[in-house]
Write a protein that holds these residues in place. Structure first.
Motif, short mmCIF file in Angstrom:
data_model
loop_
_atom_site.label_atom_id
_atom_site.label_comp_id
_atom_site.label_asym_id
_atom_site.label_seq_id
_atom_site.Cartn_x
_atom_site.Cartn_y
_atom_site.Cartn_z
N LEU A 85 33.58 36.29 44.28
CA LEU A 85 33.53 37.00 43.00
C LEU A 85 33.74 38.49 43.22
N ASN A 86 33.14 39.04 44.27
CA ASN A 86 33.34 40.45 44.56
C ASN A 86 34.81 40.74 44.89
N GLU A 87 35.44 39.83 45.65
CA GLU A 87 36.85 40.00 45.98
C GLU A 87 37.74 39.81 44.75
N ALA A 88 37.32 38.93 43.84
CA ALA A 88 38.07 38.75 42.59
C ALA A 88 38.06 40.04 41.78
N ILE A 89 36.92 40.71 41.74
CA ILE A 89 36.82 41.98 41.03
C ILE A 89 37.72 43.03 41.68
N ARG A 90 37.73 43.06 43.01
CA ARG A 90 38.59 44.01 43.73
C ARG A 90 40.07 43.74 43.46
N THR A 91 40.41 42.48 43.24
CA THR A 91 41.81 42.07 43.09
C THR A 91 42.35 42.34 41.70
N VAL A 141 38.24 39.19 34.87
CA VAL A 141 37.87 38.18 35.86
C VAL A 141 37.08 37.10 35.11
N VAL A 142 37.55 35.87 35.22
CA VAL A 142 36.83 34.74 34.63
C VAL A 142 36.01 34.07 35.72
N ALA A 143 34.70 34.08 35.55
CA ALA A 143 33.80 33.49 36.53
C ALA A 143 33.42 32.10 36.06
N ALA A 144 34.07 31.08 36.63
CA ALA A 144 33.84 29.70 36.21
C ALA A 144 33.17 28.86 37.29
N GLY A 145 33.00 29.40 38.49
CA GLY A 145 32.30 28.67 39.54
C GLY A 145 30.81 28.59 39.24
N PHE A 146 30.13 27.61 39.85
CA PHE A 146 28.69 27.42 39.64
C PHE A 146 27.97 28.13 40.78
N GLN A 202 25.04 29.77 43.03
CA GLN A 202 23.71 29.30 43.38
C GLN A 202 22.90 30.42 44.01
N GLY A 203 21.62 30.53 43.62
CA GLY A 203 20.74 31.51 44.22
C GLY A 203 21.03 32.93 43.77
N PRO A 204 20.29 33.91 44.34
CA PRO A 204 20.49 35.31 43.94
C PRO A 204 21.83 35.85 44.41
N ALA A 205 22.36 36.79 43.64
CA ALA A 205 23.66 37.36 43.96
C ALA A 205 23.60 38.20 45.23
N THR A 206 24.65 38.10 46.03
CA THR A 206 24.79 38.92 47.23
C THR A 206 26.22 39.45 47.29
N ALA A 207 26.38 40.58 47.93
CA ALA A 207 27.71 41.16 48.20
C ALA A 207 28.50 41.49 46.94
N ILE A 208 27.79 41.80 45.85
CA ILE A 208 28.47 42.23 44.63
C ILE A 208 28.34 43.75 44.55
N ARG A 209 29.44 44.47 44.75
CA ARG A 209 29.41 45.92 44.82
C ARG A 209 29.90 46.49 43.48
N LEU A 210 28.99 46.57 42.53
CA LEU A 210 29.37 46.93 41.17
C LEU A 210 29.67 48.41 40.99
N GLY A 211 29.37 49.21 41.98
CA GLY A 211 29.65 50.64 41.85
C GLY A 211 31.03 51.03 42.32
N GLU A 212 31.80 50.06 42.77
CA GLU A 212 33.12 50.38 43.32
C GLU A 212 34.23 49.98 42.34
N GLU A 213 35.05 48.98 42.67
CA GLU A 213 36.19 48.65 41.78
C GLU A 213 35.75 48.23 40.38
N PHE A 214 34.66 47.49 40.28
CA PHE A 214 34.18 47.06 38.96
C PHE A 214 33.95 48.27 38.05
N HIS A 215 33.27 49.26 38.56
CA HIS A 215 32.93 50.43 37.76
C HIS A 215 34.15 51.32 37.50
N HIS A 216 34.96 51.54 38.53
CA HIS A 216 36.06 52.48 38.41
C HIS A 216 37.29 51.91 37.71
N ASN A 217 37.40 50.58 37.69
CA ASN A 217 38.59 49.97 37.09
C ASN A 217 38.33 49.28 35.75
#
Length: 348
Positions: A235-241, A248-253, A255-270
């Protein structure tokens, strides 16, 4: 007596007897021919990670809340990819339904009783191989993600995850007029995606997907990205891409707490939009025309018309009594299979 697949505890599956109910007025009995195993949703129940097993789903407020879990072990006949034949009809049911081939959702079980009207809406398209009926709901899940993606002719769509739903999404996105790029860790899945029409399939351990996609799109990035793997890293790589101010359509299921989601980078700036896609609902702008039944029917009709290749997704067909070993394989060696189908015909 019938037979069904039971998850007695985490990572413990068995096939057990169950009492078949009688057929009442307005009902029919379906004898299962095939059922498909969903290597995503079903494995969350098999492994014990499904949120319904640790929380209560409050349907009125649409919230998971602390308290009694909605589901608990043993879990009987979990699953949603079935096809069967009408073998008995109740009073008040038109006799033309007897013998009809029907797709639907009733779990891994040898038979089910359903209302005749429900069955009539799910008769298999004429000329389609019966085994492909197992793809009706997963086809709807994939089509729902594509509808949420709002793909236009000439756009570049990147699909993360080339499992069964990702392979179907990639084909549907191509039918919408997109150039499709698939991303997956498994070489065989990448090869299949290209065989089925993807322009390119990338190994995320070998290339920086976001950089490669920009190199192919005059530095724009993907017009839309669909994440089907349920991996937070993906998901993080999808946001970067994704391109600037795209989706970005998040359709996967997940599991557990989110990890490796860097919302201050491409998500925020793009200004990237992340849209959740799940089969319980359709995008508000489409709800007056589309529902799950139409999406499932559409997927099967596309397969009948030769526009959607579902047959190539089936890698294993085995007797339903071998379900425990099938789940163990999918759990421990996911790269060994794509779509696994359980065959109930040996009991006939």
């Amino acid at each position: 007596m019938g037979r069904l697949v039971r998850f007695s505890s985490p990572r413990a599956a068995e096939v057990v007897d169950f009492d078949e109910p009688s057929v009442e007025n307005g009902e029919v009995r379906l004898e299962t021919l095939f059922s498909g195993i969903s290597a995503g949703t079903e494995l969350t129940a098999y492994r014990g990670s499904n949120p319904y097993l640790s929380n209560e789903w409050d349907a009125a407020r649409r919230l998971f809340v602390p308290g009694e879990s909605t589901h608990a072990y043993p879990l009987d006949a979990w699953g949603y990819e079935e096809v069967g034949r009408v073998v008995e009809i109740g009073a008040g049911v038109d006799p033309d339904l007897e013998g009809a081939l029907v797709w639907g959702t009733w779990g891994h079980r040898s038979s089910i009783v359903r209302p005749a009207q429900w069955v009539r809406e799910r008769i298999m398209p004429e000329g389609l191989d019966p085994i492909l009926g197992i793809f009706a709901k997963i086809g709807a899940i994939a089509l729902n993600a594509v509808l949420d993606a709002d793909i236009h002719v000439g756009e570049t769509a990147v699909v993360f995850g080339a499992g069964v739903p990702g392979q179907i999404v990639a084909q549907l996105a191509r039918l919408n007029g997109a150039r499709v790029i698939c991303v997956d860790l498994v070489r065989e899945r990448r090869q299949l995606a290209e065989t089925l029409g993807a322009s390119l399939a990338l190994d995320p351990t070998a290339v920086d997907v976001a950089e490669r996609v920009r190199a192919l799109t005059d530095n724009r990035g993907a017009d839309v990205v669909i994440e089907m793997s349920g991996s937070y890293h993906a998901l993080n790589e999808a946001i970067r891409t994704a391109a600037y101010s795209s989706r970005v359509v998040a359709a996967g299921f997940f599991q557990g707490p989110a990890t490796a989601i860097r919302l201050g980078e491409e998500f925020h700036h793009n200004r990237v939009s992340v849209v959740g896609s799940q089969i319980s609902g359709v995008a508000p702008a489409l709800q007056h025309r589309w529902n799950e039944l139409r999406m499932s029917t559409t997927a099967l009709e596309l397969a009948r018309d030769g526009k959607l290749d579902l047959q190539s997704l089936i890698t294993h067909t085995m007797p339903a009594e071998n379900a425990p070993s099938a789940f163990e394989m999918l759990d421990t060696s996911p790269q060994a299979a794509l779509q696994v189908v359980l065959d109930y015909r040996s009991r006939a």
